[in-house]
Design a protein around this motif. Structure first.
Motif, PDB file in Angstrom:
ATOM      1  N   ALA A  79       0.807  -1.226   0.000  1.00 22.82           N
ATOM      2  CA  ALA A  79       0.000   0.000   0.000  1.00 22.82           C
ATOM      3  C   ALA A  79       0.839   1.274   0.000  1.00 22.82           C
ATOM      4  O   ALA A  79       0.660   2.155  -0.850  1.00 22.82           O
ATOM      5  CB  ALA A  79      -0.963  -0.008   1.183  1.00 22.82           C
ATOM      6  N   VAL A  80       1.741   1.395   0.930  1.00 17.68           N
ATOM      7  CA  VAL A  80       2.524   2.633   1.054  1.00 17.68           C
ATOM      8  C   VAL A  80       3.567   2.761  -0.062  1.00 17.68           C
ATOM      9  O   VAL A  80       3.701   3.844  -0.641  1.00 17.68           O
ATOM     10  CB  VAL A  80       3.150   2.749   2.461  1.00 17.68           C
ATOM     11  N   PRO A  81       4.303   1.703  -0.439  1.00 23.87           N
ATOM     12  CA  PRO A  81       5.235   1.867  -1.563  1.00 23.87           C
ATOM     13  C   PRO A  81       4.533   2.245  -2.871  1.00 23.87           C
ATOM     14  O   PRO A  81       5.050   3.068  -3.635  1.00 23.87           O
ATOM     15  CB  PRO A  81       5.908   0.496  -1.682  1.00 23.87           C
ATOM     16  N   ALA A  82       3.359   1.680  -3.108  1.00 23.48           N
ATOM     17  CA  ALA A  82       2.620   2.040  -4.322  1.00 23.48           C
ATOM     18  C   ALA A  82       2.215   3.508  -4.294  1.00 23.48           C
ATOM     19  O   ALA A  82       2.334   4.218  -5.301  1.00 23.48           O
ATOM     20  CB  ALA A  82       1.388   1.148  -4.465  1.00 23.48           C
ATOM     21  N   ALA A  83       1.761   3.983  -3.142  1.00 22.63           N
ATOM     22  CA  ALA A  83       1.400   5.398  -3.012  1.00 22.63           C
ATOM     23  C   ALA A  83       2.630   6.284  -3.177  1.00 22.63           C
ATOM     24  O   ALA A  83       2.551   7.363  -3.776  1.00 22.63           O
ATOM     25  CB  ALA A  83       0.743   5.642  -1.664  1.00 22.63           C
ATOM     26  N   GLY A  84       3.768   5.845  -2.672  1.00 24.14           N
ATOM     27  CA  GLY A  84       5.007   6.605  -2.830  1.00 24.14           C
ATOM     28  C   GLY A  84       5.430   6.739  -4.277  1.00 24.14           C
ATOM     29  O   GLY A  84       5.841   7.816  -4.721  1.00 24.14           O
ATOM     30  N   VAL A  85       5.317   5.659  -5.028  1.00 30.72           N
ATOM     31  CA  VAL A  85       5.658   5.705  -6.455  1.00 30.72           C
ATOM     32  C   VAL A  85       4.705   6.646  -7.186  1.00 30.72           C
ATOM     33  O   VAL A  85       5.132   7.452  -8.029  1.00 30.72           O
ATOM     34  CB  VAL A  85       5.624   4.286  -7.063  1.00 30.72           C
ATOM     35  N   LEU A  86       3.421   6.562  -6.867  1.00 34.10           N
ATOM     36  CA  LEU A  86       2.466   7.468  -7.498  1.00 34.10           C
ATOM     37  C   LEU A  86       2.737   8.923  -7.140  1.00 34.10           C
ATOM     38  O   LEU A  86       2.543   9.820  -7.961  1.00 34.10           O
ATOM     39  CB  LEU A  86       1.038   7.084  -7.115  1.00 34.10           C
TER      40      LEU A  86
END
Length: 119
Positions: A79-86
């Motif tokens: 969840a958090v790594p995906a949001a960081g990439v976005l």
């Protein structure tokens, strides 16, 4: 599942959400300090993923099904790594909104993981 680890992940995720929410309020994009916070939350989520897999390997089973539990474990880790990439692709205040939303999703996933395990 380790209750203390579940609480730690949820609390740090909520702190990250509040921090990025504050950055949104101040009309700021995600900065290097936010990414350090995301790394801390991600390391805790990774520790929970490892603990969950180890417990499954030892023969312990969640009350609501192993497949659902594994799916939530992987989702909580991502969840958090995906949001960081976005947020890297959106270098405005909306990048901070994305990370705040991802951190809130992680906190909700932690509550659900706790329920699935049967505590």
């Amino acid at each position: 599942m380790l209750d203390a680890l579940t609480v730690a992940v949820a609390v740090t995720a909520l702190a990250l959400a509040a921090w990025c929410g504050h950055a949104t309020y101040k009309d700021q994009p995600t900065k290097d300090w936010h990414f350090i916070g995301m790394a801390v939350v991600t390391v805790l989520a990774l520790a929970q993923l490892v603990v969950g897999i180890v417990q499954l390997a030892r023969g312990e089973r969640p009350e609501q099904g192993t497949a659902v539990f594994i799916a939530y474990l992987i989702g909580s880790f991502a969840a958090v790594p995906a949001a960081g990439v976005l947020s890297l692709s959106e270098r405005t205040r909306w990048g901070s909104v994305t990370v705040a939303a991802g951190a809130l999703v992680l906190a909700v996933l932690e509550v659900r993981l706790y329920d699935i395990w049967g505590n």
